[in-house]
Motif scaffolding. Sequence first.
Motif, PDB file in Angstrom:
ATOM      1  N   PRO A   1      29.733  40.945 -57.392  1.00 33.42           N
ATOM      2  CA  PRO A   1      31.027  41.508 -57.811  1.00 33.42           C
ATOM      3  C   PRO A   1      32.048  41.552 -56.671  1.00 33.42           C
ATOM      4  N   ASP A   2      31.561  41.734 -55.436  1.00 31.87           N
ATOM      5  CA  ASP A   2      32.477  41.850 -54.298  1.00 31.87           C
ATOM      6  C   ASP A   2      31.928  41.031 -53.129  1.00 31.87           C
ATOM      7  N   PRO A   3      32.099  39.712 -53.155  1.00 35.93           N
ATOM      8  CA  PRO A   3      31.509  38.867 -52.115  1.00 35.93           C
ATOM      9  C   PRO A   3      32.284  38.960 -50.802  1.00 35.93           C
ATOM     10  N   ASP A   4      31.602  38.594 -49.731  1.00 34.02           N
ATOM     11  CA  ASP A   4      32.242  38.485 -48.432  1.00 34.02           C
ATOM     12  C   ASP A   4      32.923  37.116 -48.348  1.00 34.02           C
ATOM     13  N   ILE A   5      34.189  37.094 -48.050  1.00 35.94           N
ATOM     14  CA  ILE A   5      34.958  35.850 -47.971  1.00 35.94           C
ATOM     15  C   ILE A   5      35.479  35.703 -46.548  1.00 35.94           C
ATOM     16  N   ALA A   6      35.079  34.648 -45.861  1.00 34.20           N
ATOM     17  CA  ALA A   6      35.448  34.439 -44.457  1.00 34.20           C
ATOM     18  C   ALA A   6      36.711  33.601 -44.352  1.00 34.20           C
ATOM     19  N   THR A   7      37.479  33.817 -43.296  1.00 32.10           N
ATOM     20  CA  THR A   7      38.733  33.088 -43.104  1.00 32.10           C
ATOM     21  C   THR A   7      38.784  32.456 -41.713  1.00 32.10           C
ATOM     22  N   ALA A   8      39.614  31.453 -41.589  1.00 34.26           N
ATOM     23  CA  ALA A   8      39.884  30.797 -40.302  1.00 34.26           C
ATOM     24  C   ALA A   8      41.291  30.210 -40.366  1.00 34.26           C
ATOM     25  N   THR A   9      41.976  30.234 -39.232  1.00 35.08           N
ATOM     26  CA  THR A   9      43.345  29.714 -39.162  1.00 35.08           C
ATOM     27  C   THR A   9      43.421  28.670 -38.044  1.00 35.08           C
ATOM     28  N   VAL A  10      44.144  27.566 -38.323  1.00 35.96           N
ATOM     29  CA  VAL A  10      44.263  26.498 -37.347  1.00 35.96           C
ATOM     30  C   VAL A  10      45.677  25.933 -37.413  1.00 35.96           C
ATOM     31  N   HIS A  11      46.124  25.404 -36.274  1.00 33.65           N
ATOM     32  CA  HIS A  11      47.425  24.748 -36.214  1.00 33.65           C
ATOM     33  C   HIS A  11      47.196  23.245 -36.093  1.00 33.65           C
ATOM     34  N   LEU A  12      47.708  22.490 -37.060  1.00 37.08           N
ATOM     35  CA  LEU A  12      47.602  21.035 -37.019  1.00 37.08           C
ATOM     36  C   LEU A  12      48.816  20.475 -36.300  1.00 37.08           C
ATOM     37  N   GLU A  13      48.563  19.773 -35.195  1.00 36.99           N
ATOM     38  CA  GLU A  13      49.631  19.132 -34.453  1.00 36.99           C
ATOM     39  C   GLU A  13      49.650  17.643 -34.772  1.00 36.99           C
ATOM     40  N   ALA A  14      50.627  16.962 -34.224  1.00 38.25           N
ATOM     41  CA  ALA A  14      50.734  15.522 -34.469  1.00 38.25           C
ATOM     42  C   ALA A  14      49.462  14.815 -34.014  1.00 38.25           C
ATOM     43  N   GLY A  15      48.887  14.019 -34.907  1.00 38.64           N
ATOM     44  CA  GLY A  15      47.659  13.295 -34.600  1.00 38.64           C
ATOM     45  C   GLY A  15      46.397  14.028 -35.004  1.00 38.64           C
ATOM     46  N   ASP A  16      46.512  15.292 -35.468  1.00 37.28           N
ATOM     47  CA  ASP A  16      45.345  16.060 -35.897  1.00 37.28           C
ATOM     48  C   ASP A  16      45.051  15.787 -37.379  1.00 37.28           C
ATOM     49  N   THR A  17      43.748  15.866 -37.738  1.00 34.67           N
ATOM     50  CA  THR A  17      43.315  15.642 -39.116  1.00 34.67           C
ATOM     51  C   THR A  17      42.324  16.724 -39.520  1.00 34.67           C
ATOM     52  N   LEU A  18      42.524  17.278 -40.722  1.00 32.77           N
ATOM     53  CA  LEU A  18      41.596  18.253 -41.288  1.00 32.77           C
ATOM     54  C   LEU A  18      40.861  17.592 -42.458  1.00 32.77           C
ATOM     55  N   LEU A  19      39.515  17.656 -42.451  1.00 33.47           N
ATOM     56  CA  LEU A  19      38.708  16.973 -43.457  1.00 33.47           C
ATOM     57  C   LEU A  19      37.828  17.986 -44.189  1.00 33.47           C
ATOM     58  N   LEU A  20      37.937  18.018 -45.507  1.00 34.05           N
ATOM     59  CA  LEU A  20      37.080  18.847 -46.357  1.00 34.05           C
ATOM     60  C   LEU A  20      36.133  17.939 -47.142  1.00 34.05           C
ATOM     61  N   HIS A  21      34.921  18.436 -47.425  1.00 29.73           N
ATOM     62  CA  HIS A  21      33.953  17.627 -48.170  1.00 29.73           C
ATOM     63  C   HIS A  21      32.995  18.543 -48.913  1.00 29.73           C
ATOM     64  N   THR A  22      32.292  17.987 -49.901  1.00 23.65           N
ATOM     65  CA  THR A  22      31.224  18.713 -50.588  1.00 23.65           C
ATOM     66  C   THR A  22      29.871  18.272 -50.022  1.00 23.65           C
ATOM     67  N   ASP A  23      28.811  19.023 -50.381  1.00 23.97           N
ATOM     68  CA  ASP A  23      27.524  18.782 -49.731  1.00 23.97           C
ATOM     69  C   ASP A  23      26.798  17.538 -50.231  1.00 23.97           C
ATOM     70  N   GLY A  24      27.358  16.835 -51.225  1.00 23.23           N
ATOM     71  CA  GLY A  24      26.732  15.579 -51.635  1.00 23.23           C
ATOM     72  C   GLY A  24      26.676  14.578 -50.493  1.00 23.23           C
ATOM     73  N   LEU A  25      27.599  14.680 -49.543  1.00 21.42           N
ATOM     74  CA  LEU A  25      27.639  13.770 -48.391  1.00 21.42           C
ATOM     75  C   LEU A  25      26.512  14.086 -47.415  1.00 21.42           C
ATOM     76  N   THR A  26      26.400  15.338 -46.995  1.00 17.67           N
ATOM     77  CA  THR A  26      25.404  15.692 -45.985  1.00 17.67           C
ATOM     78  C   THR A  26      23.986  15.730 -46.547  1.00 17.67           C
ATOM     79  N   GLU A  27      23.844  15.839 -47.879  1.00 16.67           N
ATOM     80  CA  GLU A  27      22.512  15.875 -48.471  1.00 16.67           C
ATOM     81  C   GLU A  27      22.062  14.503 -48.982  1.00 16.67           C
ATOM     82  N   ALA A  28      22.828  13.474 -48.715  1.00 17.94           N
ATOM     83  CA  ALA A  28      22.452  12.124 -49.137  1.00 17.94           C
ATOM     84  C   ALA A  28      21.201  11.676 -48.387  1.00 17.94           C
ATOM     85  N   HIS A  29      20.357  10.902 -49.080  1.00 19.98           N
ATOM     86  CA  HIS A  29      19.156  10.347 -48.457  1.00 19.98           C
ATOM     87  C   HIS A  29      19.537   9.104 -47.660  1.00 19.98           C
ATOM     88  N   THR A  30      19.069   9.050 -46.436  1.00 20.40           N
ATOM     89  CA  THR A  30      19.372   7.890 -45.594  1.00 20.40           C
ATOM     90  C   THR A  30      18.291   6.828 -45.682  1.00 20.40           C
TER      91      THR A  30
END
Length: 444
Positions: free
Chosen positions: A351-380
């Motif tokens: 009912p009342d989960p803990d939600i964590a936060t983070a703040t970042v400043h993206l400057e010229a040339g910086d990239t932020l990448l989001l993904h789901t766990d299907g990538l890291t859990e793939a079989h190699t």
Amino acid sequence: MTHGPGDGVHGGPPPPDEQPDAQPRRQPDEQPRERPGEQPGDSGAALSALVEDSAEDLYEHAPCGFLSTLLDGTIAKINTTLLDWLGYARGDLVGRRTFSDLLTVGGRLYHETHFGPLLRMQGEIRGIALELATADGSRLPVLVTSTIKSGSDGQPILIRTTVFDAHDRRAYETELLRARQQAEKEREELKRLNATLQETLLPPTLVSVPGLDVAAHYHIASVDKVGGDFYDLFPLGAGTWGLFMGDVCGKGAAAAAVTSLARYTLRAAAVYDPDPVAVLRNLNTVLNHEYNGDDPRFCTVIFGLLTPDTLHGGFRITLAGGGHPPALLLRADGSADTLDTPGGQLIGVLPDPDIATATVHLEAGDTLLLHTDGLTEAHTAANSDDDRYGDEALLDFVQALAPTTATAAVAAIRELLDTFGTGVDDDTAVLAVSVPRPTGEQRR
């Protein structure tokens, strides 16, 4: 099976027990002899009579067809069962027709080119599917087994053939084929429905954000089930934008329903209160309200608020995480690291989960990448449950990319997913934003 004239196999007439239209050794009105100790009418006498009568009766009225042919294919003997199936009298066939005459046109061709040569070479051939032409012109599907009988000198003298009625089997196979075709048709329809449903759960195109390069990709692991991954980037008031990425537990229609609810709740909640923590709390409340029975539903989500930094340039991004894999930050100086939102709990469980936060400043040339766990859990490795790609390998991969752009990063992730092939057993979503370098700097 039998052979037509010109087979190259020759032999003498059939032995006495294979003479055309052979008669039983005992006349029909002849009574079986009583054995010593048997009384007329007792069970022993009945059994004895049954045994004496059974050989000829079994041949004539067996549940399968029997026939014997000369080496040139001429029918020398045929039982009543097969005659009844074909609708012929014995005199129509014995000594007058060859076995190949009873076959359909296609069967005759197969008999001459395949069946006959194999029989001559092997001496026996079993379970061959053919069609016989009956007296009324209809077709009788059969399974045929033929054996060459040789004399005491080892020379072939005749061919014995057993014929089984395959009409029921043919009907079963036809029905099975029809059912398979229907199942394949329904599966193709299901694929189309799944693809259409999946499209409705993702933004058709990402909005253009002034001062940002934006790219995304959705990798479908299976066309048979709708995945639960979702993402979006959309404008909010006062020159801000919201973005999110999530992954619903499960697959199929139930997961799609939660995905749709989560996606539209996030957008609506962000309009009401764009604070990332408030947005995720609103989603948690909705999921708890809708799925609070025996079938709870939950998801991992990361929500970000993008605001242009008019003073220093670039963008300020505040992220709130609810149990989702951390974002990756690729800097213009070539470094890369995770942007953790530690401690964030799954959305929809408590009912009342803990939600964590983070703040970042993206400057010229910086990239932020989001993904789901299907990538890291793939079989190699193929057929391996233990060899997962993992978070560390992904971090090493993006470190080799930095510095890069959102478009280039997503393209590299797509190529990486392709190398895993069928090892990717869960849908994967990727969303990236980057601040382009000034034109002159890019050229240098």
